[in-house]
Design a protein around this motif. Structure first.
Motif, PDB file in Angstrom:
ATOM      1  N   ARG A 101       2.193   2.345   2.238  1.00  0.00           N
ATOM      2  CA  ARG A 101       2.534   2.191   3.644  1.00  0.00           C
ATOM      3  C   ARG A 101       2.922   3.510   4.309  1.00  0.00           C
ATOM      4  O   ARG A 101       2.898   3.621   5.524  1.00  0.00           O
ATOM      5  CB  ARG A 101       3.733   1.257   3.758  1.00  0.00           C
ATOM      6  CG  ARG A 101       3.471  -0.082   4.328  1.00  0.00           C
ATOM      7  CD  ARG A 101       4.770  -0.802   4.549  1.00  0.00           C
ATOM      8  NE  ARG A 101       5.607  -0.797   3.355  1.00  0.00           N
ATOM      9  CZ  ARG A 101       5.439  -1.631   2.330  1.00  0.00           C
ATOM     10  NH1 ARG A 101       4.487  -2.507   2.357  1.00  0.00           N
ATOM     11  NH2 ARG A 101       6.222  -1.569   1.285  1.00  0.00           N
TER      12      ARG A 101
ATOM     13  N   LEU B 122      -0.841   5.635   6.410  1.00  0.00           N
ATOM     14  CA  LEU B 122      -1.761   4.627   6.946  1.00  0.00           C
ATOM     15  C   LEU B 122      -3.020   5.296   7.490  1.00  0.00           C
ATOM     16  O   LEU B 122      -2.999   6.435   7.908  1.00  0.00           O
ATOM     17  CB  LEU B 122      -1.076   3.795   8.020  1.00  0.00           C
ATOM     18  CG  LEU B 122      -0.001   2.866   7.458  1.00  0.00           C
ATOM     19  CD1 LEU B 122       0.569   1.972   8.538  1.00  0.00           C
ATOM     20  CD2 LEU B 122      -0.561   2.006   6.335  1.00  0.00           C
TER      21      LEU B 122
ATOM     22  N   ALA C 137     -12.065  -1.594  11.549  1.00  0.00           N
ATOM     23  CA  ALA C 137     -11.514  -2.320  10.395  1.00  0.00           C
ATOM     24  C   ALA C 137     -10.481  -3.363  10.798  1.00  0.00           C
ATOM     25  O   ALA C 137      -9.631  -3.742  10.007  1.00  0.00           O
ATOM     26  CB  ALA C 137     -10.914  -1.380   9.350  1.00  0.00           C
ATOM     27  N   LEU C 138     -10.549  -3.823  12.050  1.00  0.00           N
ATOM     28  CA  LEU C 138      -9.666  -4.931  12.450  1.00  0.00           C
ATOM     29  C   LEU C 138     -10.185  -6.200  11.792  1.00  0.00           C
ATOM     30  O   LEU C 138     -11.383  -6.367  11.595  1.00  0.00           O
ATOM     31  CB  LEU C 138      -9.674  -5.104  13.971  1.00  0.00           C
ATOM     32  CG  LEU C 138      -9.103  -3.944  14.772  1.00  0.00           C
ATOM     33  CD1 LEU C 138      -9.186  -4.268  16.262  1.00  0.00           C
ATOM     34  CD2 LEU C 138      -7.670  -3.646  14.384  1.00  0.00           C
ATOM     35  N   PHE C 139      -9.270  -7.115  11.482  1.00  0.00           N
ATOM     36  CA  PHE C 139      -9.678  -8.369  10.855  1.00  0.00           C
ATOM     37  C   PHE C 139     -10.131  -9.347  11.935  1.00  0.00           C
ATOM     38  O   PHE C 139      -9.354  -9.687  12.823  1.00  0.00           O
ATOM     39  CB  PHE C 139      -8.518  -8.953  10.062  1.00  0.00           C
ATOM     40  CG  PHE C 139      -8.022  -8.028   8.990  1.00  0.00           C
ATOM     41  CD1 PHE C 139      -8.915  -7.398   8.135  1.00  0.00           C
ATOM     42  CD2 PHE C 139      -6.670  -7.785   8.827  1.00  0.00           C
ATOM     43  CE1 PHE C 139      -8.478  -6.531   7.152  1.00  0.00           C
ATOM     44  CE2 PHE C 139      -6.216  -6.924   7.843  1.00  0.00           C
ATOM     45  CZ  PHE C 139      -7.120  -6.294   7.005  1.00  0.00           C
TER      46      PHE C 139
ATOM     47  N   TRP D 178     -10.543 -12.424  11.982  1.00  0.00           N
ATOM     48  CA  TRP D 178      -9.911 -13.746  12.029  1.00  0.00           C
ATOM     49  C   TRP D 178      -8.512 -13.685  12.617  1.00  0.00           C
ATOM     50  O   TRP D 178      -7.834 -14.703  12.696  1.00  0.00           O
ATOM     51  CB  TRP D 178      -9.895 -14.375  10.638  1.00  0.00           C
ATOM     52  CG  TRP D 178      -9.245 -13.522   9.585  1.00  0.00           C
ATOM     53  CD1 TRP D 178      -7.930 -13.537   9.228  1.00  0.00           C
ATOM     54  CD2 TRP D 178      -9.878 -12.543   8.777  1.00  0.00           C
ATOM     55  NE1 TRP D 178      -7.715 -12.613   8.252  1.00  0.00           N
ATOM     56  CE2 TRP D 178      -8.891 -11.984   7.945  1.00  0.00           C
ATOM     57  CE3 TRP D 178     -11.188 -12.070   8.669  1.00  0.00           C
ATOM     58  CZ2 TRP D 178      -9.169 -10.982   7.023  1.00  0.00           C
ATOM     59  CZ3 TRP D 178     -11.457 -11.073   7.749  1.00  0.00           C
ATOM     60  CH2 TRP D 178     -10.457 -10.547   6.939  1.00  0.00           C
TER      61      TRP D 178
ATOM     62  N   PHE E  57      -0.041  -7.329  10.895  1.00  0.00           N
ATOM     63  CA  PHE E  57      -0.452  -7.428   9.481  1.00  0.00           C
ATOM     64  C   PHE E  57       0.322  -6.447   8.602  1.00  0.00           C
ATOM     65  O   PHE E  57       0.908  -6.826   7.587  1.00  0.00           O
ATOM     66  CB  PHE E  57      -1.954  -7.186   9.347  1.00  0.00           C
ATOM     67  CG  PHE E  57      -2.475  -7.422   7.956  1.00  0.00           C
ATOM     68  CD1 PHE E  57      -2.993  -8.652   7.601  1.00  0.00           C
ATOM     69  CD2 PHE E  57      -2.438  -6.418   6.997  1.00  0.00           C
ATOM     70  CE1 PHE E  57      -3.470  -8.879   6.324  1.00  0.00           C
ATOM     71  CE2 PHE E  57      -2.905  -6.643   5.718  1.00  0.00           C
ATOM     72  CZ  PHE E  57      -3.424  -7.874   5.381  1.00  0.00           C
ATOM     73  N   GLY E  58       0.320  -5.181   9.011  1.00  0.00           N
ATOM     74  CA  GLY E  58       1.008  -4.173   8.218  1.00  0.00           C
ATOM     75  C   GLY E  58       2.524  -4.337   8.284  1.00  0.00           C
ATOM     76  O   GLY E  58       3.228  -4.121   7.302  1.00  0.00           O
TER      77      GLY E  58
ATOM     78  N   LEU F 115       4.118  -6.724   5.929  1.00  0.00           N
ATOM     79  CA  LEU F 115       4.225  -6.270   4.544  1.00  0.00           C
ATOM     80  C   LEU F 115       5.362  -5.270   4.365  1.00  0.00           C
ATOM     81  O   LEU F 115       5.635  -4.812   3.263  1.00  0.00           O
ATOM     82  CB  LEU F 115       2.904  -5.628   4.119  1.00  0.00           C
ATOM     83  CG  LEU F 115       1.783  -6.621   3.864  1.00  0.00           C
ATOM     84  CD1 LEU F 115       0.437  -5.959   3.973  1.00  0.00           C
ATOM     85  CD2 LEU F 115       1.956  -7.242   2.485  1.00  0.00           C
TER      86      LEU F 115
ATOM     87  N   ARG G 288      -1.980  -0.579  15.003  1.00  0.00           N
ATOM     88  CA  ARG G 288      -1.750  -1.171  13.693  1.00  0.00           C
ATOM     89  C   ARG G 288      -1.304  -0.109  12.686  1.00  0.00           C
ATOM     90  O   ARG G 288      -0.455  -0.376  11.840  1.00  0.00           O
ATOM     91  CB  ARG G 288      -3.041  -1.842  13.212  1.00  0.00           C
ATOM     92  CG  ARG G 288      -2.891  -2.499  11.863  1.00  0.00           C
ATOM     93  CD  ARG G 288      -4.085  -3.330  11.505  1.00  0.00           C
ATOM     94  NE  ARG G 288      -5.227  -2.524  11.110  1.00  0.00           N
ATOM     95  CZ  ARG G 288      -6.331  -3.028  10.565  1.00  0.00           C
ATOM     96  NH1 ARG G 288      -6.437  -4.339  10.392  1.00  0.00           N
ATOM     97  NH2 ARG G 288      -7.328  -2.252  10.230  1.00  0.00           N
TER      98      ARG G 288
END
Lengths: 271, 265
Positions: free
Chosen positions: B86, B89, B96-98, B100, B109-110, B113, B158
């Motif tokens: 982390r 980054l 590379a965005l998801f 869904w 997202f990050g 975590l 992100r």
């Protein structure tokens, strides 16, 4: 003037049915071999609503009038349970195949082979192992579903864009988090089409099993169809065939198609 | 040739010592990077520039911990780098965005975590960074509903949101049109000045390198080596059409082409 879209297809369908009816009525073919649509409809009526309009000449005691809905239910229940078990086994197995190379090289190859095996081939073994019972049918359905699902899951997991994995890993995602939040969602479209294929295989294998052996724990559509054969009742055979098609269409219409559409829309693959 | 070194009192965020990386390809063993020694200072915007095949993307993968060095060592502060983390980054060439997740969920997202935060703090932080990149009103948008430039902005948010020690950028502007790119250059510089982040950017665009970098490290290909290091002392924010910037870019270009022709002979 523009007609609504359904008018012409409906007209053609009615004309075809009318032509068929006429062809049988004027006696060009033996109506025992090719029943007229009106006979099939009559059979439907009888099989659905237990009308006393039919002479009682059948010798299979279990096949009473009004048997169609219970038979459909028995078949659907087998299909849904078998499919659910097959998917529940196939998804983790497919993931394992994708994750571990030696599993893929052994089990994955075996799955590929077994997928090409029509699952009705399992019937003799299933009968021997489980007896003429529900478990035997379920086993055949599971065998029909599971390999297609394994292969679809394996392929779609292997085809997940490496970029997603790299991005997720740099953000600290690994192990179960990586699988549940990245790999599985990314593979979902492929997994879904694999499930659809698994469903189709399950449906075919179930019909084969039900026609092949009369399972005493419940008379499904396949048994009904086979009884039609033994009674030389082609109206029953064709009626059951129509129901089998309808169930297949319905499953696609109410389950798979909306799910796929939602998936594609939410990811911008379709407007 | 000994690699150029940069004497500095500022503390190094990333240190590379004699880093070599080889790949086994279909054409045999290829040395992607050879004997790279480099310091990235805390709070510095370092740009690695070079033609394709000079190993600059490999360098970034090594810094990110996505690949491992064959020889030499990479350290973040005093800790050796051997896996993704982390604290470093990455912004990738494609966003590379998801697909869904929506914009806000992607930024979260990050953050999710990152331990030691409450969900409310995570949400607040995600919103802050989406606002910072000018997309506060696009929280619910899915990646496919955003333009290429917007997607890279979400990707930037992100990468920034978990507050990494170093931000690594792998040609994040190369897939964008010129106008969007210039806008993003402005945004990045503003965020860099405001947040004082340590950034390593990899690019093949020399103008871009000079526009963004405090230091520009020129790589030469086959195998990837540090060719020359340029200090860029132009005031920020810099504009692409600044003549001083154009001059410096020309200097870097000359250095690169002279090396390439020397290589051929």
């Amino acid at each position: 003037m523009k007609l609504p879209r359904f008018v012409i297809p409906t007209f053609i369908a009615l004309a075809a049915l009318g032509g068929w009816e006429w062809f049988v009525r004027v006696g060009h073919v033996n109506d025992v071999l090719v029943p007229a649509p009106s006979h099939i409809l009559q059979w439907f009526w009888w099989a659905l609503f237990d009308q006393a309009s039919f002479e009682s000449g059948h010798y299979l005691i279990a096949l009473q009038k009004g048997e169609l809905l219970p038979a459909t239910w028995v078949t659907m229940r087998r299909l849904i349970i078998g499919f659910a078990i097959g998917a529940a086994i196939g998804i983790p197995l497919g993931a394992l195949c994708a994750r571990v190379r030696w599993v893929r090289d052994t089990f994955g190859v075996l799955a590929l082979g077994l997928q090409t095996l029509p699952s009705v081939c399992w019937v003799p073994l299933a009968l021997l192992w489980f007896g003429i019972r529900e478990e035997a049918v379920l086993f055949v359905v599971v065998m029909g579903t599971v390999w297609a699902v394994v292969i679809a899951v394996q392929e779609s997991v292997l085809n997940v864009q490496p970029l997603y994995l790299r991005a997720a890993q740099t953000m600290g995602s690994k192990g179960w988090h990586l699988w549940s939040r990245v790999i599985f969602p990314a593979a979902l479209p492929g997994v879904l089409s694999g499930m659809k294929q698994g469903w189709a295989f399950a449906w075919r294998s179930l019909m084969a099993a039900e026609i092949f052996v009369v399972i005493v724990t419940g008379f499904g559509l396949g048994s009904l169809l086979n009884a039609g054969r033994e009674l030389l009742r082609m109206d029953q055979v064709m009626g059951v065939m129509a129901v089998v098609m309808l169930v297949g269409l319905l499953a696609d219409l109410v389950f798979f198609a909306p799910l796929e559409r939602w998936l594609r829309r939410s990811r911008g693959l379709e407007r | 040739m000994s690699p150029p070194t940069h004497k500095s009192n500022a503390q190094a965020a990333l240190t590379l010592r004699n880093v070599t990386k080889r790949f086994d390809g279909s054409a045999g063993r290829v040395t992607a990077l050879e004997d790279i020694t480099l310091d990235v200072r805390e709070g510095e915007f370092l740009v690695v520039v070079g033609p394709s095949g000079c190993g600059k993307s490999t360098l970034l993968s090594l810094l990110a911990g996505l690949e491992h060095t064959d020889e030499g060592a990479i350290k973040l502060g005093d800790e050796p780098v051997h896996s993704p983390g982390r604290d470093r980054l990455v912004m990738f060439q494609q966003d590379a965005l998801f697909p869904w997740l929506n914009a806000l969920e992607n930024v979260l997202f990050g953050l999710r975590l990152k331990p030691g935060l409450t969900d409310a703090e995570r949400l607040e932080s995600a919103r802050y960074y989406l606002n910072l990149v000018g997309l506060g009103n696009k929280e619910k948008a899915r990646p496919h509903e955003l333009s290429g430039g917007m997607r890279q902005r979400v990707a930037l948010a992100r990468s920034l949101a978990p507050n990494p020690r170093v931000l690594l950028m792998d040609e994040p502007f190369s897939a964008l049109d010129a106008l969007t790119r210039e806008q993003l250059y402005g945004d990045i510089q503003e965020i860099f000045t405001k947040r004082k982040k340590t950034i390593v950017l990899v690019t093949h665009n020399i103008r871009e390198a000079v526009c963004l970098g405090d230091r520009v490290v020129l790589f030469s290909p086959n195998p990837g080596r540090v060719q020359q290091v340029f200090d860029v002392n132009l005031p920020r924010p810099r504009r692409m059409n600044d003549p001083a910037l154009a001059n410096l870019a020309a200097e870097v270009t000359t250095a690169l082409s002279s090396h390439l022709t020397a290589d051929k002979q």
